[in-house]
Write a protein that holds these residues in place. Structure first.
Motif, PDB file in Angstrom:
ATOM      1  N   ASN A 193      -6.284  33.154   6.302  1.00  0.00           N
ATOM      2  CA  ASN A 193      -6.316  33.581   4.925  1.00  0.00           C
ATOM      3  C   ASN A 193      -5.709  32.323   3.853  1.00  0.00           C
ATOM      4  OD1 ASN A 193      -7.555  36.021   5.448  1.00  0.00           O
ATOM      5  ND2 ASN A 193      -5.200  36.941   5.935  1.00  0.00           N
ATOM      6  N   HIS A 194      -4.822  31.544   4.409  1.00  0.00           N
ATOM      7  CA  HIS A 194      -4.338  30.519   3.651  1.00  0.00           C
ATOM      8  C   HIS A 194      -5.059  29.114   3.636  1.00  0.00           C
ATOM      9  CE1 HIS A 194      -1.571  27.151   2.813  1.00  0.00           C
ATOM     10  NE2 HIS A 194      -0.711  28.081   2.400  1.00  0.00           N
ATOM     11  N   PRO A 195      -5.444  29.059   2.367  1.00  0.00           N
ATOM     12  CA  PRO A 195      -6.462  27.737   2.127  1.00  0.00           C
ATOM     13  C   PRO A 195      -5.831  26.306   2.526  1.00  0.00           C
ATOM     14  CG  PRO A 195      -5.805  28.547   0.118  1.00  0.00           C
ATOM     15  CD  PRO A 195      -5.208  29.620   1.134  1.00  0.00           C
ATOM     16  N   MET A 196      -6.577  25.433   2.938  1.00  0.00           N
ATOM     17  CA  MET A 196      -6.135  24.109   3.427  1.00  0.00           C
ATOM     18  C   MET A 196      -5.467  23.417   1.798  1.00  0.00           C
ATOM     19  SD  MET A 196      -6.101  23.692   6.596  1.00  0.00           S
ATOM     20  CE  MET A 196      -6.161  22.179   6.707  1.00  0.00           C
ATOM     21  N   THR A 197      -4.654  22.730   1.987  1.00  0.00           N
ATOM     22  CA  THR A 197      -4.108  21.945   0.716  1.00  0.00           C
ATOM     23  C   THR A 197      -4.933  20.697   0.596  1.00  0.00           C
ATOM     24  OG1 THR A 197      -2.062  22.699   0.913  1.00  0.00           O
ATOM     25  CG2 THR A 197      -2.077  20.864  -0.492  1.00  0.00           C
ATOM     26  N   ILE A 198      -5.687  20.706  -0.753  1.00  0.00           N
ATOM     27  CA  ILE A 198      -6.477  19.481  -1.024  1.00  0.00           C
ATOM     28  C   ILE A 198      -6.026  18.709  -1.864  1.00  0.00           C
ATOM     29  CG2 ILE A 198      -9.109  18.471  -1.458  1.00  0.00           C
ATOM     30  CD1 ILE A 198      -9.890  21.306  -0.527  1.00  0.00           C
ATOM     31  N   LYS A 199      -5.591  17.264  -1.736  1.00  0.00           N
ATOM     32  CA  LYS A 199      -4.884  16.283  -2.587  1.00  0.00           C
ATOM     33  C   LYS A 199      -5.783  15.097  -2.333  1.00  0.00           C
ATOM     34  CE  LYS A 199      -0.212  18.145  -2.119  1.00  0.00           C
ATOM     35  NZ  LYS A 199       1.238  17.742  -1.487  1.00  0.00           N
ATOM     36  N   SER A 200      -5.649  14.401  -3.741  1.00  0.00           N
ATOM     37  CA  SER A 200      -6.148  12.880  -3.651  1.00  0.00           C
ATOM     38  C   SER A 200      -7.805  12.907  -3.502  1.00  0.00           C
ATOM     39  CB  SER A 200      -5.213  11.865  -2.704  1.00  0.00           C
ATOM     40  OG  SER A 200      -5.708  12.324  -1.604  1.00  0.00           O
ATOM     41  N   SER A 232      -8.444  13.915   2.154  1.00  0.00           N
ATOM     42  CA  SER A 232      -8.841  15.098   1.387  1.00  0.00           C
ATOM     43  C   SER A 232     -10.309  15.670   1.680  1.00  0.00           C
ATOM     44  CB  SER A 232      -9.001  14.652  -0.103  1.00  0.00           C
ATOM     45  OG  SER A 232     -10.083  13.625  -0.164  1.00  0.00           O
ATOM     46  N   VAL A 233     -11.483  14.599   2.335  1.00  0.00           N
ATOM     47  CA  VAL A 233     -12.355  15.282   3.079  1.00  0.00           C
ATOM     48  C   VAL A 233     -12.167  15.999   4.256  1.00  0.00           C
ATOM     49  CG1 VAL A 233     -14.480  14.230   4.293  1.00  0.00           C
ATOM     50  CG2 VAL A 233     -13.571  13.132   2.170  1.00  0.00           C
ATOM     51  N   LEU A 234     -11.271  15.303   5.054  1.00  0.00           N
ATOM     52  CA  LEU A 234     -10.634  16.155   6.227  1.00  0.00           C
ATOM     53  C   LEU A 234     -10.557  17.572   5.775  1.00  0.00           C
ATOM     54  CD1 LEU A 234     -10.188  16.413   9.238  1.00  0.00           C
ATOM     55  CD2 LEU A 234      -7.997  15.192   8.920  1.00  0.00           C
ATOM     56  N   ALA A 235      -9.428  17.634   4.825  1.00  0.00           N
ATOM     57  CA  ALA A 235      -8.934  18.898   4.314  1.00  0.00           C
ATOM     58  C   ALA A 235     -10.230  19.880   3.894  1.00  0.00           C
ATOM     59  CB  ALA A 235      -7.992  18.506   3.268  1.00  0.00           C
ATOM     60  N   LYS A 262       1.684  10.201   2.591  1.00  0.00           N
ATOM     61  CA  LYS A 262       0.343  10.390   2.937  1.00  0.00           C
ATOM     62  C   LYS A 262       0.881  10.922   4.507  1.00  0.00           C
ATOM     63  CE  LYS A 262      -2.853   9.280   0.225  1.00  0.00           C
ATOM     64  NZ  LYS A 262      -3.498  10.338  -0.476  1.00  0.00           N
ATOM     65  N   VAL A 263       1.980  10.427   4.865  1.00  0.00           N
ATOM     66  CA  VAL A 263       2.552  11.223   6.150  1.00  0.00           C
ATOM     67  C   VAL A 263       2.956  12.372   5.921  1.00  0.00           C
ATOM     68  CG1 VAL A 263       4.229  10.996   7.835  1.00  0.00           C
ATOM     69  CG2 VAL A 263       2.984   8.894   7.206  1.00  0.00           C
ATOM     70  N   LYS A 264       3.432  12.888   4.764  1.00  0.00           N
ATOM     71  CA  LYS A 264       4.031  14.192   4.623  1.00  0.00           C
ATOM     72  C   LYS A 264       2.780  15.070   4.238  1.00  0.00           C
ATOM     73  CE  LYS A 264       7.227  14.939   1.573  1.00  0.00           C
ATOM     74  NZ  LYS A 264       7.914  15.193   0.507  1.00  0.00           N
ATOM     75  N   TYR A 265       1.590  14.463   3.789  1.00  0.00           N
ATOM     76  CA  TYR A 265       0.513  15.239   3.517  1.00  0.00           C
ATOM     77  C   TYR A 265      -0.309  15.614   4.893  1.00  0.00           C
ATOM     78  CZ  TYR A 265      -4.317  16.591   1.867  1.00  0.00           C
ATOM     79  OH  TYR A 265      -5.477  17.096   1.374  1.00  0.00           O
ATOM     80  N   ILE A 266       0.046  14.541   5.865  1.00  0.00           N
ATOM     81  CA  ILE A 266      -0.733  14.630   7.343  1.00  0.00           C
ATOM     82  C   ILE A 266      -0.118  15.686   8.071  1.00  0.00           C
ATOM     83  CG2 ILE A 266      -1.052  13.342   9.514  1.00  0.00           C
ATOM     84  CD1 ILE A 266      -1.514  10.929   7.890  1.00  0.00           C
ATOM     85  N   ASN A 267       1.300  15.770   7.878  1.00  0.00           N
ATOM     86  CA  ASN A 267       2.352  16.510   8.530  1.00  0.00           C
ATOM     87  C   ASN A 267       1.786  18.182   8.063  1.00  0.00           C
ATOM     88  OD1 ASN A 267       3.639  14.771  10.202  1.00  0.00           O
ATOM     89  ND2 ASN A 267       5.078  14.572   8.467  1.00  0.00           N
TER      90      ASN A 267
END
Length: 444
Positions: free
Chosen positions: A203-210, A215-218, A183-188
């Protein structure tokens, strides 16, 4: 479906509970198999040779009295009993089963250390005290039963216990550590993507995981990125359109203004042959004035289409007054050679409209008819009240050479914008030979 509804905190709690259960099961597995560990120790080496110990004990026991009350005999017996290492207990019982004397291993005198750890460790050690050997031995003054308790397994059980404790704690903490690290890696990663957004990379989309708060924030950040990118692209288009409009207007205005100035100079200097030529120059001035007027209208239409904060100034207008203004424009079309077929089915109602915008809308519609409609075919107009709305329908046949007519489509865009600002609906059907425009406006 359950996974999608779990929050990040709930995931951590469930992970901790699962890890705790697995850790307890692992610790219990080690505890159950402690006797197998003892067997394994005995399979690789013999921690204590009971036979050799008893053999040596027998040799010295022949010269020792166990029933004598003499102090020297008791000292010799004590001395014999203490000839063992720290992991051995020796007890002597008489032939009647009564305790005579004994000596305990020094390992039992060691400090226990941290109490909870000692309690857990002692649970593993209980089988280490069960290794008893006994034999009837002849002493100087009689026989006695000698019991030897070997505790040498205590040397090894502490390593087994600490291994069990380490593996159990590892099973408890490692999954949570891996989860949090992930999760920390995902936050970074999200932080870096937000920084990229702040630097202009939309142009670069946000990475959405879990499926949790991150993921809601993303997703929300990605939606924000999309909106910002759309606004940025629209801003670029508006700037380009502004530039094109200014360039086009400056070029288009120069020509009629130059001609108008020339006609006016001729008229002011009276440089004409007769009254007929003067009328020709006056007509030229009127035509150039109309061109300039059309160009100014285009400027207004453009501002109407692209101005986002523009709001209509609504006022109550009777339907008769609205239709009257339609009638004036239709008469102008008829003067230009068009045949207009009207169908009006409307009762007296009050309309909430911005009259200046409505006039602009009607002018744009009629200007399009003048520009693109075929004079040989009739122009059809329907005005009616249907389902609580004022419905306006225009239909005409298009000119054959319509592709050659220069247009930026700004007129229809301004009409659509005016209708939408009045909470109405705008529909266009542009076919190969015919053009249909349908407008609906609500009324009180």
């Amino acid at each position: 479906m359950i996974k999608k509804n779990l929050s990040l905190s709930m995931k951590i709690i469930l992970l901790l509970l699962s890890s705790a259960i697995l850790a307890v099961l692992c610790y219990g597995l080690f505890r159950v198999n402690v006797t197998d560990f003892y067997d394994f120790v005995y399979s690789i080496e013999n921690p204590f040779d009971e036979e050799q110990f008893l053999k040596d004990f027998k040799k010295e026991a022949k010269n020792i009295s166990i029933y004598s009350e003499n102090k020297n005999d008791k000292k010799d017996l004590k001395k014999l009993l203490r000839k063992h290492d720290a992991y051995t207990n020796v007890y002597i019982y008489n032939t009647e089963g009564n305790y005579v004397d004994g000596s305990f291993g020094k390992v039992l005198d060691e400090s226990v250390g941290f109490t909870p750890i000692y309690i857990l460790k002692s649970d593993f050690e209980q089988y280490a005290f069960n290794n008893f050997t006994n034999e009837n031995i002849k002493f100087k003054d009689g026989e006695g039963d000698v019991y030897v308790c070997s505790m040498h397994l205590l040397k090894y059980i502490k390593y087994y216990f600490y291994c069990a404790l380490f593996v159990s704690l590892l099973i408890f903490f490692l999954p949570t550590f891996i989860f949090i690290r992930k999760k920390v890696k995902y936050i970074n990663l999200l932080k870096q993507e937000v920084l990229n957004m702040s630097q202009g990379d939309l142009n670069h989309p946000m990475t959405i995981k879990s499926h949790d708060e991150l993921s809601v924030l993303a997703r929300e950040m990605n939606a924000l990125r999309t909106i910002l990118d759309l606004n940025y692209q629209n801003e670029i288009k508006i700037k380009e359109a502004h530039y094109e409009l200014i360039t086009s207007l400056s070029h288009d205005l120069r020509t009629p203004l130059t001609a108008l100035r020339g006609y006016l100079d001729i008229l002011s200097l009276h440089c004409y042959k007769d009254e007929k030529q003067m009328d020709h120059f006056l007509q030229g001035c009127i035509e150039k004035t109309e061109q300039i007027k059309d160009l100014s209208n285009k400027t207004f239409e453009y501002a109407l289409v692209f101005e986002q904060d523009l709001l209509p100034k609504l006022e109550t207008i009777q339907s008769d007054k609205f239709i009257q203004y339609f009638q004036e424009n239709l008469e102008y079309l008829e003067l230009e050679g068009f045949k207009v077929e009207k169908e009006t089915d409307i009762c007296a109602v009050d309309l909430q409209l911005d009259l200046s915008m409505m006039k602009r809308m009607i002018n744009n519609i009629c200007s399009n008819i003048l520009k693109y409609a075929k004079k040989e075919s009739p122009v059809y107009l329907e005005i009616s009240i249907k389902q609580g709305n004022l419905k306006i329908v225009f239909e005409n046949e298009k000119k054959k050479d319509i592709q050659q007519i220069e247009s930026n489509k700004i007129g229809l865009k301004s009409v659509k914008r005016i209708v939408e600002m009045h909470h109405g609906q705008f529909f266009v059907q542009d076919l190969k030979n015919t053009f249909t425009l349908i407008i609906t406006l609500p009324y009180n």
